[in-house]
Design an enzyme around this catalytic site. Sequence first.
Site, PDB file in Angstrom:
ATOM      1  N   CYS A 169      -3.028  -7.007  -0.116  1.00 54.83           N
ATOM      2  CA  CYS A 169      -1.819  -6.492  -0.787  1.00 54.83           C
ATOM      3  C   CYS A 169      -1.158  -7.485  -1.749  1.00 54.83           C
ATOM      4  O   CYS A 169      -0.839  -7.102  -2.873  1.00 54.83           O
ATOM      5  CB  CYS A 169      -0.794  -5.959   0.203  1.00 54.83           C
ATOM      6  SG  CYS A 169      -1.270  -5.927   1.900  1.00 54.83           S
TER       7      CYS A 169
ATOM      8  N   ARG B 119      -9.006 -14.207   8.849  1.00 56.59           N
ATOM      9  CA  ARG B 119      -7.893 -14.318   9.791  1.00 56.59           C
ATOM     10  C   ARG B 119      -8.290 -15.300  10.884  1.00 56.59           C
ATOM     11  O   ARG B 119      -9.353 -15.171  11.483  1.00 56.59           O
ATOM     12  CB  ARG B 119      -7.553 -12.952  10.394  1.00 56.59           C
ATOM     13  CG  ARG B 119      -7.029 -12.018   9.302  1.00 56.59           C
ATOM     14  CD  ARG B 119      -6.658 -10.661   9.807  1.00 56.59           C
ATOM     15  NE  ARG B 119      -6.390  -9.790   8.664  1.00 56.59           N
ATOM     16  CZ  ARG B 119      -6.155  -8.501   8.745  1.00 56.59           C
ATOM     17  NH1 ARG B 119      -6.153  -7.919   9.923  1.00 56.59           N
ATOM     18  NH2 ARG B 119      -5.922  -7.778   7.667  1.00 56.59           N
TER      19      ARG B 119
ATOM     20  N   GLN C 120     -12.480  -4.805   4.123  1.00 54.78           N
ATOM     21  CA  GLN C 120     -11.890  -3.498   4.423  1.00 54.78           C
ATOM     22  C   GLN C 120     -12.093  -2.570   3.232  1.00 54.78           C
ATOM     23  O   GLN C 120     -12.207  -3.035   2.113  1.00 54.78           O
ATOM     24  CB  GLN C 120     -10.386  -3.635   4.654  1.00 54.78           C
ATOM     25  CG  GLN C 120     -10.039  -4.420   5.894  1.00 54.78           C
ATOM     26  CD  GLN C 120      -8.547  -4.354   6.182  1.00 54.78           C
ATOM     27  OE1 GLN C 120      -7.741  -4.181   5.283  1.00 54.78           O
ATOM     28  NE2 GLN C 120      -8.192  -4.500   7.441  1.00 54.78           N
TER      29      GLN C 120
ATOM     30  N   ASP D  83     -10.015  -1.155   1.616  1.00 58.36           N
ATOM     31  CA  ASP D  83      -8.568  -1.278   1.515  1.00 58.36           C
ATOM     32  C   ASP D  83      -8.111  -0.814   0.135  1.00 58.36           C
ATOM     33  O   ASP D  83      -8.789  -1.073  -0.846  1.00 58.36           O
ATOM     34  CB  ASP D  83      -8.288  -2.778   1.689  1.00 58.36           C
ATOM     35  CG  ASP D  83      -6.846  -3.086   1.883  1.00 58.36           C
ATOM     36  OD1 ASP D  83      -6.079  -2.160   2.153  1.00 58.36           O
ATOM     37  OD2 ASP D  83      -6.488  -4.265   1.750  1.00 58.36           O
TER      38      ASP D  83
ATOM     39  N   HIS E 212      -4.292   0.037  -2.292  1.00 58.86           N
ATOM     40  CA  HIS E 212      -2.838   0.131  -2.406  1.00 58.86           C
ATOM     41  C   HIS E 212      -2.489   1.090  -3.514  1.00 58.86           C
ATOM     42  O   HIS E 212      -2.984   0.944  -4.626  1.00 58.86           O
ATOM     43  CB  HIS E 212      -2.236  -1.256  -2.634  1.00 58.86           C
ATOM     44  CG  HIS E 212      -2.468  -2.138  -1.450  1.00 58.86           C
ATOM     45  ND1 HIS E 212      -3.548  -2.973  -1.366  1.00 58.86           N
ATOM     46  CD2 HIS E 212      -1.804  -2.243  -0.279  1.00 58.86           C
ATOM     47  CE1 HIS E 212      -3.528  -3.569  -0.180  1.00 58.86           C
ATOM     48  NE2 HIS E 212      -2.491  -3.147   0.497  1.00 58.86           N
TER      49      HIS E 212
ATOM     50  N   LYS F 219       4.334   4.940   9.308  1.00 59.58           N
ATOM     51  CA  LYS F 219       2.903   5.031   8.999  1.00 59.58           C
ATOM     52  C   LYS F 219       2.224   6.133   9.790  1.00 59.58           C
ATOM     53  O   LYS F 219       2.736   6.598  10.804  1.00 59.58           O
ATOM     54  CB  LYS F 219       2.216   3.691   9.256  1.00 59.58           C
ATOM     55  CG  LYS F 219       2.239   3.241  10.698  1.00 59.58           C
ATOM     56  CD  LYS F 219       1.503   1.905  10.862  1.00 59.58           C
ATOM     57  CE  LYS F 219       1.775   1.320  12.225  1.00 59.58           C
ATOM     58  NZ  LYS F 219       1.271  -0.023  12.412  1.00 59.58           N
TER      59      LYS F 219
ATOM     60  N   HIS G  29      -0.096   1.480   1.646  1.00 59.24           N
ATOM     61  CA  HIS G  29      -1.274   0.710   2.065  1.00 59.24           C
ATOM     62  C   HIS G  29      -2.152   1.701   2.806  1.00 59.24           C
ATOM     63  O   HIS G  29      -1.672   2.383   3.702  1.00 59.24           O
ATOM     64  CB  HIS G  29      -0.935  -0.388   3.075  1.00 59.24           C
ATOM     65  CG  HIS G  29       0.141  -1.333   2.671  1.00 59.24           C
ATOM     66  ND1 HIS G  29      -0.096  -2.652   2.387  1.00 59.24           N
ATOM     67  CD2 HIS G  29       1.471  -1.162   2.522  1.00 59.24           C
ATOM     68  CE1 HIS G  29       1.042  -3.264   2.097  1.00 59.24           C
ATOM     69  NE2 HIS G  29       2.009  -2.377   2.179  1.00 59.24           N
TER      70      HIS G  29
END
Length: 646
Positions: A345, A374, A392, A394, A396, A476, A522
Amino acid sequence: MSSEVTVTVGGESRVVPVGTIVRDVLNGIPSRDLVAARVEGKVVDLTRKLEHDAAVEPVLADSPEGLEVIRHSTAHLMAMAVQSLYPGTQVTIGPVIEDGFFYDFAPATPFTVEDLPKIEAKMRELAKADHKIQRTEIAREDAIRKFSAMGEKYKVEIIQGIPDDHVSIYSEGDWMDLCRGPHVPSTRYLKAFKLTSVAGAYWRGDEHNAMLSRIYGTAFATKEALDEHLKLVELARQRDHRKLGREMGLYIFDPISPGSPFYLPKGVIIFNALVDYMRRLYRRYGYDEVVTPLIFKNELFNTSGHWENFRENMFLSPDPDSDTHAIDTGPDGWHHGYGLKPMNCPGHNFVYRAEKRSYRDLPLRFAEFSRLHRAERSGTLHGLMRVREMSQDDAHIFCREDQIEDEIALNLQMVRDVYGALGFERVEFKLATMPDQHLGTEEQWQMSEAKLGNAMKRNEIVFEINPKEGAFYGPKIEIYVSDALKRKWQVATIQLDYNAPERFDLTYTNSAGAEERPVIIHRAILGSLERFIGVLIEHTGGVLPLWLAPEQVRVLSLSEKVEDYAKEVAELLKREGFRAHADMRNEKLGFKVREAELAKVPYMVVVGEREAADRSVSLRLLRGEKSNAMPLAALIEKLKQEPVPA
Ligand SMILES: [Zn+2]
Ligand SMILES: [Zn+2]
């Protein structure tokens, strides 16, 4: 005080004397199914006396609460058996966990799995003896004296930490334990249990304390339910993605990089097939892929809030331009040094900010498959399921307030496309709402929660509310899938964010020419690709649909005489776009088939002299079906008809 109370059972009220026991107002339910009761919402023993007006509901053996009562009572039964078999062993705590229970003991010598059958046999004996399980309340000081006299120093420590004047004790036969309860009425209710494993565990989870001996077990309402569960556990063991990954040649792990998979060529095929599939969907749903840096100045993570909330989980590095190699991990350390991004992000906010945006440009949908890092503790790492490095699917979405509902609805549609195509039949949705600590007003939260709810209703999605589980910056949608082993995995999330646009000062020009803040959504559908691949392997047992199978066809030659033909078939299949390979080793067919089965190759094609002569093949499928002779052209036609998600 009145001598009577009004009880309401199944919507009907009646008056009974004060002190009537709960079981007596729940007539008509066979006692073996009834294990406890809910009185004014609280689960209690069937022998509890009714002192006030109350609504009373039965708690049945196979309900979630009923199972909890059975499992905790079985933990007590185990402690009773352990203390009768190993006198001098001290008891500590025995909570219920997912799918079972454990109890931590302080024995003279630690337990091993060899002790379990003996303990289990004793438990069965005690269960059959039908000991009544009785609750008594005693003064805290008396309890301390009692357990001290028994030499139970851990229990004494627990009681000393309880602030109440009185504590409850449960006794069965001449054995007793400090416990809040509730419990089943007697030990004969416990008839389907199994002790599963032993482990060391520190008292109160603190490594400075004594090491205790933990025994794990599980219990169910019926023998059938227990057997079914044990069967699934065994299947899960056989399908462990670490084991199948090795057998199928997909990935390896090495202590040189804990928690980071090494994908082998066949593993990369699965990884890329999933990414390609998501890319096809991205084109259809109007996403733009970006690639942003992996490493940023920590300044960025201060702006995003990661420095404050997440830096213990980040890999940090000194600044190459600085003379000092020290890393300051303190609250103000962000002024110096670099960090590997744990999420995409913050980088995407910079992409958004790189240009002036107008209301007409929105929504902008930025997707990225970059590696994320991580710093998870090594004790928590688990194959592909919990890693330090991952990708991911992923993205946005930067949009206007009035676009949220449509965007969420489109995302939900994509979630359904993906999980349908990947063979997960059960997908569940939850709406996580405003937590106690939150930004913005209650009114704003209600509005955004309504938008998420409406988007689900538009997709005819039935959802549960997960109260107070939203992030502090927005509600969410959590999405769960159930696998073939009846386990539930949270995979996808769709998350509204009103906070990051503030922190990064993101704006767009509205139709009146004024500056406004966009909203960020997200979202990830597969979630971590690593974890998803792990789930997929265990869900399918490695038997993947053709489009995901690393090796789609293996040609098995029956003798040296047909080598040329086997080679030709494999080459032809490759030219047609299939991942094929010929096994021409001088081995028995049975051996070659077993190896292809272990590698989970969906199409095994056997060729001998007869097939070479009439240019045919004998097809053998991984999923059952007997071998089947067909012309080469028919095989190619059949392969082309295998479904590939659009
Ligand atoms: Zn207990
Ligand atoms: Zn994000």
